[in-house]
Design a protein around this motif. Structure first.
Motif, PDB file in Angstrom:
ATOM      1  N   HIS A 184       0.825  -1.213   0.000  1.00  0.00           N
ATOM      2  CA  HIS A 184       0.000   0.000   0.000  1.00  0.00           C
ATOM      3  C   HIS A 184       0.859   1.263   0.000  1.00  0.00           C
ATOM      4  O   HIS A 184       0.408   2.333  -0.439  1.00  0.00           O
ATOM      5  N   ALA A 185       2.098   1.141   0.469  1.00  0.00           N
ATOM      6  CA  ALA A 185       3.013   2.288   0.462  1.00  0.00           C
ATOM      7  C   ALA A 185       3.625   2.529  -0.922  1.00  0.00           C
ATOM      8  O   ALA A 185       4.337   3.511  -1.111  1.00  0.00           O
ATOM      9  N   GLY A 186       3.334   1.635  -1.876  1.00  0.00           N
ATOM     10  CA  GLY A 186       3.783   1.856  -3.242  1.00  0.00           C
ATOM     11  C   GLY A 186       4.794   0.866  -3.769  1.00  0.00           C
ATOM     12  O   GLY A 186       5.265   1.000  -4.904  1.00  0.00           O
ATOM     13  N   TRP A 187       5.127  -0.178  -2.973  1.00  0.00           N
ATOM     14  CA  TRP A 187       6.051  -1.202  -3.424  1.00  0.00           C
ATOM     15  C   TRP A 187       5.306  -2.267  -4.219  1.00  0.00           C
ATOM     16  O   TRP A 187       4.180  -2.625  -3.897  1.00  0.00           O
ATOM     17  N   THR A 188       5.947  -2.769  -5.260  1.00  0.00           N
ATOM     18  CA  THR A 188       5.335  -3.755  -6.155  1.00  0.00           C
ATOM     19  C   THR A 188       5.846  -5.153  -5.836  1.00  0.00           C
ATOM     20  O   THR A 188       7.061  -5.384  -5.779  1.00  0.00           O
ATOM     21  N   ASP A 189       4.920  -6.082  -5.633  1.00  0.00           N
ATOM     22  CA  ASP A 189       5.234  -7.502  -5.488  1.00  0.00           C
ATOM     23  C   ASP A 189       5.510  -8.031  -6.897  1.00  0.00           C
ATOM     24  O   ASP A 189       4.599  -8.306  -7.667  1.00  0.00           O
ATOM     25  N   ALA A 190       6.800  -8.157  -7.235  1.00  0.00           N
ATOM     26  CA  ALA A 190       7.197  -8.386  -8.628  1.00  0.00           C
ATOM     27  C   ALA A 190       6.633  -9.681  -9.202  1.00  0.00           C
ATOM     28  O   ALA A 190       6.165  -9.715 -10.350  1.00  0.00           O
ATOM     29  N   ARG A 192       3.933 -11.329  -8.375  1.00  0.00           N
ATOM     30  CA  ARG A 192       2.490 -11.214  -8.631  1.00  0.00           C
ATOM     31  C   ARG A 192       2.181 -10.214  -9.745  1.00  0.00           C
ATOM     32  O   ARG A 192       1.156 -10.329 -10.410  1.00  0.00           O
ATOM     33  N   ALA A 193       3.047  -9.264  -9.973  1.00  0.00           N
ATOM     34  CA  ALA A 193       2.837  -8.329 -11.083  1.00  0.00           C
ATOM     35  C   ALA A 193       2.925  -9.064 -12.425  1.00  0.00           C
ATOM     36  O   ALA A 193       2.200  -8.737 -13.370  1.00  0.00           O
ATOM     37  N   ILE A 194       3.799 -10.052 -12.501  1.00  0.00           N
ATOM     38  CA  ILE A 194       3.961 -10.821 -13.738  1.00  0.00           C
ATOM     39  C   ILE A 194       2.999 -12.007 -13.782  1.00  0.00           C
ATOM     40  O   ILE A 194       2.482 -12.368 -14.845  1.00  0.00           O
ATOM     41  N   ASP A 230       8.974   0.083 -12.843  1.00  0.00           N
ATOM     42  CA  ASP A 230       8.813   0.564 -14.213  1.00  0.00           C
ATOM     43  C   ASP A 230       9.678  -0.211 -15.202  1.00  0.00           C
ATOM     44  O   ASP A 230       9.411  -0.184 -16.405  1.00  0.00           O
ATOM     45  N   ARG A 231      10.701  -0.890 -14.684  1.00  0.00           N
ATOM     46  CA  ARG A 231      11.631  -1.623 -15.544  1.00  0.00           C
ATOM     47  C   ARG A 231      11.377  -3.132 -15.543  1.00  0.00           C
ATOM     48  O   ARG A 231      12.091  -3.888 -16.212  1.00  0.00           O
ATOM     49  N   LEU A 232      10.372  -3.589 -14.801  1.00  0.00           N
ATOM     50  CA  LEU A 232      10.102  -5.016 -14.663  1.00  0.00           C
ATOM     51  C   LEU A 232       9.574  -5.608 -15.971  1.00  0.00           C
ATOM     52  O   LEU A 232       8.605  -5.108 -16.538  1.00  0.00           O
ATOM     53  N   ILE A 233      10.206  -6.693 -16.435  1.00  0.00           N
ATOM     54  CA  ILE A 233       9.757  -7.352 -17.661  1.00  0.00           C
ATOM     55  C   ILE A 233       9.453  -8.836 -17.479  1.00  0.00           C
ATOM     56  O   ILE A 233       8.740  -9.427 -18.293  1.00  0.00           O
ATOM     57  N   ASP A 234       9.938  -9.460 -16.408  1.00  0.00           N
ATOM     58  CA  ASP A 234       9.673 -10.887 -16.223  1.00  0.00           C
ATOM     59  C   ASP A 234       9.977 -11.279 -14.785  1.00  0.00           C
ATOM     60  O   ASP A 234      10.689 -10.558 -14.068  1.00  0.00           O
ATOM     61  N   ALA A 235       9.434 -12.420 -14.372  1.00  0.00           N
ATOM     62  CA  ALA A 235       9.685 -12.953 -13.034  1.00  0.00           C
ATOM     63  C   ALA A 235       9.349 -14.433 -13.048  1.00  0.00           C
ATOM     64  O   ALA A 235       8.535 -14.897 -13.859  1.00  0.00           O
ATOM     65  N   GLY A 236       9.963 -15.184 -12.149  1.00  0.00           N
ATOM     66  CA  GLY A 236       9.671 -16.611 -12.092  1.00  0.00           C
ATOM     67  C   GLY A 236      10.356 -17.294 -10.933  1.00  0.00           C
ATOM     68  O   GLY A 236      11.041 -16.664 -10.110  1.00  0.00           O
ATOM     69  N   VAL A 237      10.160 -18.599 -10.852  1.00  0.00           N
ATOM     70  CA  VAL A 237      10.736 -19.446  -9.812  1.00  0.00           C
ATOM     71  C   VAL A 237      11.435 -20.621 -10.481  1.00  0.00           C
ATOM     72  O   VAL A 237      10.849 -21.284 -11.340  1.00  0.00           O
ATOM     73  N   ALA A 251      13.134 -22.648  -3.416  1.00  0.00           N
ATOM     74  CA  ALA A 251      13.579 -22.553  -4.805  1.00  0.00           C
ATOM     75  C   ALA A 251      13.981 -21.114  -5.109  1.00  0.00           C
ATOM     76  O   ALA A 251      13.366 -20.174  -4.589  1.00  0.00           O
ATOM     77  N   PRO A 252      14.998 -20.915  -5.928  1.00  0.00           N
ATOM     78  CA  PRO A 252      15.371 -19.548  -6.299  1.00  0.00           C
ATOM     79  C   PRO A 252      14.225 -18.831  -7.007  1.00  0.00           C
ATOM     80  O   PRO A 252      13.523 -19.413  -7.843  1.00  0.00           O
ATOM     81  N   THR A 253      14.044 -17.577  -6.658  1.00  0.00           N
ATOM     82  CA  THR A 253      12.985 -16.739  -7.233  1.00  0.00           C
ATOM     83  C   THR A 253      13.652 -15.520  -7.845  1.00  0.00           C
ATOM     84  O   THR A 253      14.564 -14.951  -7.261  1.00  0.00           O
ATOM     85  N   TRP A 254      13.195 -15.117  -9.050  1.00  0.00           N
ATOM     86  CA  TRP A 254      13.963 -14.097  -9.793  1.00  0.00           C
ATOM     87  C   TRP A 254      13.054 -13.138 -10.537  1.00  0.00           C
ATOM     88  O   TRP A 254      11.869 -13.419 -10.781  1.00  0.00           O
ATOM     89  N   ILE A 255      13.664 -12.004 -10.899  1.00  0.00           N
ATOM     90  CA  ILE A 255      13.001 -11.029 -11.757  1.00  0.00           C
ATOM     91  C   ILE A 255      13.985 -10.602 -12.848  1.00  0.00           C
ATOM     92  O   ILE A 255      15.199 -10.818 -12.725  1.00  0.00           O
ATOM     93  N   LYS A 256      13.458 -10.011 -13.906  1.00  0.00           N
ATOM     94  CA  LYS A 256      14.296  -9.371 -14.916  1.00  0.00           C
ATOM     95  C   LYS A 256      13.833  -7.926 -15.073  1.00  0.00           C
ATOM     96  O   LYS A 256      12.638  -7.649 -15.188  1.00  0.00           O
TER      97      LYS A 256
END
Length: 258
Positions: A184-190, A192-194, A230-237, A251-256
């Protein structure tokens, strides 16, 4: 830039799995948790041979966090949280790398509840929220990555069984409320965004045949400030890492990011 988080569950015991994953996945930045080793036992030589610079904040037998960077300089900006309720625990490390601020964290588990361990979990979360607010105010691209020990919702998207996990510190309303305050403070759960719907589990217990049954839940998160989101393009496990012999229970969790 690929940024990952991986609770390695003992860097001494899991070093072969870690090196294998670094070679296969090739993250640019990797945040590690639960090193379970003092500073002098961090495998700096092996990590360097894999092509990574590293900073770490170790602790004998428990906790411990690190940040690795492939072919990039790491400039440590913080070791431990401001106003940490128990600074003897090694749970937070932060660095500037590749034009991004990366905070690697290992939030307290909090079990059993109720009790002092759960009180400590909430106090540590409050210190993290305060520091996150300071980072947010800089308007810099920031990634807070690690094992948050919080299942965000009761949905099967986040947990195999809310009923079975209902008595665990990971699923208490107070824990989820702190995590929700960050969003709610403005942080994005990467992640879940993908992947806005569907199970994206990151942890499977060693007991109860959890991995074969896919009885997992999501507690490893990468939270992004607006400039990073604004730069998020992908995410996964990287689920396949959990299936290997002598694997971590995470398991490793990642974003691009662009």
């Amino acid at each position: 830039m690929k940024i990952a988080t991986f609770n390695i569950n003992g860097i001494g015991a899991r070093l072969p799995r870690l090196l294998e994953w670094l070679e296969e996945s090739r993250p640019d930045v990797a945040c590690l948790q639960e090193l379970k080793a003092p500073d002098e036992r961090f495998p700096e030589r092996e990590i360097a041979a894999a092509g990574y610079n590293a900073i770490w904040h170790g602790q004998k037998s428990w906790n411990g966090v690190a940040i690795l960077a492939r072919g990039m300089d790491l400039h440590e900006t913080r070791r431990g949280l401001p106003n940490d309720p128990d600074p003897a625990h090694s749970r937070y490390i932060e660095a500037a790398v590749g034009g991004i601020i990366v905070g690697g964290l290992y939030l307290p588990n909090g079990n059993p509840i109720p009790g002092p361990k759960f009180d400590y979990k909430l106090a540590w979360f409050e210190a993290l929220l305060a520091h996150a607010g300071t980072l947010f105010a800089t308007e810099a691209p920031v990634v807070l990555a690690g094992d948050w020990n919080v299942i965000p919702t009761e949905s099967t998207d986040d947990v195999y069984s809310a009923r079975r996990m209902g008595g665990d510190a990971l699923m208490q309303p107070e824990s989820r409320a702190c995590f929700a305050r960050l969003r709610h403070a403005g942080w994005t759960d990467a992640v879940r965004a993908i992947h806005p719907a569907g199970p994206v589990y990151t942890f499977w217990d060693y007991t109860m045949n959890a991995w074969p049954r896919d009885a997992g839940f999501r507690i490893d998160h990468l939270m992004l400030s607006p400039a990073a989101a604004d730069r998020l393009i992908d995410a996964g496990v990287d689920r396949e890492a959990r299936a290997k012999e002598k694997a971590s229970d995470h398991a490793p969790t990642w974003i691009k990011l662009r």
